[in-house]
Design a protein around this motif. Sequence first.
Motif, mmCIF file in Angstrom:
data_model
loop_
_atom_site.group_PDB
_atom_site.id
_atom_site.type_symbol
_atom_site.label_atom_id
_atom_site.label_comp_id
_atom_site.label_asym_id
_atom_site.label_seq_id
_atom_site.Cartn_x
_atom_site.Cartn_y
_atom_site.Cartn_z
ATOM 1 N N MET A 161 11.462 16.830 21.783
ATOM 2 C CA MET A 161 10.935 17.128 20.437
ATOM 3 C C MET A 161 10.289 18.514 20.414
ATOM 4 O O MET A 161 10.446 19.248 19.433
ATOM 5 C CB MET A 161 9.908 16.076 20.019
ATOM 6 C CG MET A 161 10.489 14.713 19.816
ATOM 7 S SD MET A 161 10.998 14.491 18.128
ATOM 8 C CE MET A 161 11.142 12.732 18.055
ATOM 9 N N ASN A 162 9.578 18.867 21.469
ATOM 10 C CA ASN A 162 8.977 20.199 21.540
ATOM 11 C C ASN A 162 10.050 21.286 21.573
ATOM 12 O O ASN A 162 9.910 22.331 20.928
ATOM 13 C CB ASN A 162 8.058 20.327 22.754
ATOM 14 C CG ASN A 162 6.759 19.585 22.577
ATOM 15 O OD1 ASN A 162 6.286 19.402 21.466
ATOM 16 N ND2 ASN A 162 6.182 19.152 23.679
ATOM 17 N N ASN A 163 11.133 21.048 22.308
ATOM 18 C CA ASN A 163 12.237 22.013 22.351
ATOM 19 C C ASN A 163 12.861 22.193 20.970
ATOM 20 O O ASN A 163 13.180 23.308 20.557
ATOM 21 C CB ASN A 163 13.305 21.575 23.343
ATOM 22 C CG ASN A 163 12.847 21.665 24.784
ATOM 23 O OD1 ASN A 163 11.805 22.241 25.081
ATOM 24 N ND2 ASN A 163 13.598 21.067 25.683
ATOM 25 N N ILE A 164 13.028 21.092 20.251
ATOM 26 C CA ILE A 164 13.584 21.158 18.893
ATOM 27 C C ILE A 164 12.630 21.935 17.994
ATOM 28 O O ILE A 164 13.049 22.803 17.221
ATOM 29 C CB ILE A 164 13.833 19.741 18.331
ATOM 30 C CG1 ILE A 164 14.948 19.051 19.114
ATOM 31 C CG2 ILE A 164 14.182 19.802 16.848
ATOM 32 C CD1 ILE A 164 15.115 17.574 18.802
ATOM 33 N N ALA A 165 11.337 21.638 18.099
ATOM 34 C CA ALA A 165 10.332 22.306 17.261
ATOM 35 C C ALA A 165 10.322 23.806 17.511
ATOM 36 O O ALA A 165 10.300 24.600 16.569
ATOM 37 C CB ALA A 165 8.953 21.708 17.526
ATOM 38 N N VAL A 166 10.363 24.200 18.767
ATOM 39 C CA VAL A 166 10.357 25.631 19.104
ATOM 40 C C VAL A 166 11.633 26.299 18.601
ATOM 41 O O VAL A 166 11.588 27.395 18.036
ATOM 42 C CB VAL A 166 10.181 25.826 20.627
ATOM 43 C CG1 VAL A 166 10.459 27.249 21.038
ATOM 44 C CG2 VAL A 166 8.779 25.398 21.052
ATOM 45 N N LYS A 167 12.774 25.620 18.774
ATOM 46 C CA LYS A 167 14.056 26.187 18.323
ATOM 47 C C LYS A 167 14.042 26.462 16.816
ATOM 48 O O LYS A 167 14.595 27.443 16.354
ATOM 49 C CB LYS A 167 15.191 25.225 18.667
ATOM 50 C CG LYS A 167 16.556 25.677 18.186
ATOM 51 C CD LYS A 167 17.624 24.699 18.620
ATOM 52 C CE LYS A 167 18.982 25.021 18.080
ATOM 53 N NZ LYS A 167 19.527 26.294 18.427
ATOM 54 N N ASN A 176 11.215 26.786 14.953
ATOM 55 C CA ASN A 176 9.906 27.332 14.562
ATOM 56 C C ASN A 176 9.080 26.289 13.795
ATOM 57 O O ASN A 176 8.474 26.590 12.774
ATOM 58 C CB ASN A 176 10.075 28.617 13.746
ATOM 59 C CG ASN A 176 8.823 29.444 13.738
ATOM 60 O OD1 ASN A 176 7.992 29.341 14.629
ATOM 61 N ND2 ASN A 176 8.668 30.251 12.708
ATOM 62 N N TYR A 177 9.112 25.057 14.307
ATOM 63 C CA TYR A 177 8.344 23.936 13.754
ATOM 64 C C TYR A 177 8.737 23.593 12.313
ATOM 65 O O TYR A 177 7.960 23.026 11.577
ATOM 66 C CB TYR A 177 6.834 24.178 13.889
ATOM 67 C CG TYR A 177 6.436 24.257 15.342
ATOM 68 C CD1 TYR A 177 6.114 23.111 16.040
ATOM 69 C CD2 TYR A 177 6.447 25.470 16.017
ATOM 70 C CE1 TYR A 177 5.779 23.162 17.376
ATOM 71 C CE2 TYR A 177 6.117 25.526 17.368
ATOM 72 C CZ TYR A 177 5.787 24.371 18.034
ATOM 73 O OH TYR A 177 5.475 24.434 19.372
ATOM 74 N N TYR A 215 12.397 13.375 14.525
ATOM 75 C CA TYR A 215 11.788 14.711 14.481
ATOM 76 C C TYR A 215 11.587 15.165 13.032
ATOM 77 O O TYR A 215 10.509 15.634 12.669
ATOM 78 C CB TYR A 215 12.632 15.744 15.235
ATOM 79 C CG TYR A 215 12.099 17.141 14.995
ATOM 80 C CD1 TYR A 215 11.013 17.606 15.713
ATOM 81 C CD2 TYR A 215 12.629 17.961 13.994
ATOM 82 C CE1 TYR A 215 10.470 18.861 15.461
ATOM 83 C CE2 TYR A 215 12.094 19.204 13.742
ATOM 84 C CZ TYR A 215 11.017 19.657 14.480
ATOM 85 O OH TYR A 215 10.474 20.878 14.216
ATOM 86 N N ASN A 216 12.609 15.029 12.206
ATOM 87 C CA ASN A 216 12.508 15.477 10.812
ATOM 88 C C ASN A 216 11.471 14.674 10.034
ATOM 89 O O ASN A 216 10.781 15.220 9.174
ATOM 90 C CB ASN A 216 13.879 15.440 10.128
ATOM 91 C CG ASN A 216 14.767 16.577 10.594
ATOM 92 O OD1 ASN A 216 14.296 17.652 10.957
ATOM 93 N ND2 ASN A 216 16.064 16.339 10.607
ATOM 94 N N THR A 217 11.335 13.392 10.349
ATOM 95 C CA THR A 217 10.301 12.570 9.716
ATOM 96 C C THR A 217 8.918 13.072 10.110
ATOM 97 O O THR A 217 8.036 13.234 9.255
ATOM 98 C CB THR A 217 10.458 11.088 10.128
ATOM 99 O OG1 THR A 217 11.737 10.624 9.702
ATOM 100 C CG2 THR A 217 9.370 10.220 9.518
ATOM 101 N N GLY A 255 3.986 16.708 8.736
ATOM 102 C CA GLY A 255 3.085 17.701 9.319
ATOM 103 C C GLY A 255 2.664 17.398 10.740
ATOM 104 O O GLY A 255 1.681 17.938 11.236
ATOM 105 N N MET A 256 3.410 16.544 11.427
ATOM 106 C CA MET A 256 3.056 16.174 12.796
ATOM 107 C C MET A 256 3.800 16.994 13.844
ATOM 108 O O MET A 256 3.532 16.858 15.030
ATOM 109 C CB MET A 256 3.308 14.681 13.010
ATOM 110 C CG MET A 256 2.446 13.811 12.112
ATOM 111 S SD MET A 256 2.797 12.056 12.260
ATOM 112 C CE MET A 256 2.058 11.710 13.857
ATOM 113 N N ALA A 257 4.727 17.843 13.414
ATOM 114 C CA ALA A 257 5.462 18.702 14.341
ATOM 115 C C ALA A 257 4.714 20.027 14.454
ATOM 116 O O ALA A 257 5.107 21.029 13.881
ATOM 117 C CB ALA A 257 6.886 18.922 13.860
#
Length: 146
Positions: free
Chosen positions: A66-72, A74-75, A116-118, A123-125
């Motif tokens: 999930m962190n990798n997705i968020a960084v990719k 930009n959250y 992740y999208n949820t 606002g949790m990402a």
Amino acid sequence: MNLEKVLSISGKPGLYVLRVQTRTGFVAESLSDGKKITVNLKSNVSLLSEISIYTYDGEKPLTEIMNNIAVKHNYEQAISHKEDNETLLAYLREVMPDYDEDRVYASDVKKILNWYNTLQAKGMAVETPAEETEAVVAETVEGVKE
């Protein structure tokens, strides 16, 4: 991204946040509509922080993916979980190149992206202090190498 109190409850759509433990189970709040439900101890419940994805070297925690997705992204929102299977698996290959292609299915990627999208929509990402510390350490190490 902190997934410590985020739950997936078998037989119930969406994600929930653990609110209160009771003698016979717990109370969870739906992320989609905010309704609170009681869940007994016999229900099949998964904490997202305890879920892992198979890799060729073992397993990686869902939090890391999930962190990798968020960084990719930009959250921001990632691609839709409704994409075709080939697109989903190619996307996971970008985010986590060493996932075990024989043990991770497109349905798993759909769940991850939907979750992740949820979380992002609620606002949790967000970047956690531990991630910020890792980023600072990585920059410092790169600076020392030069």
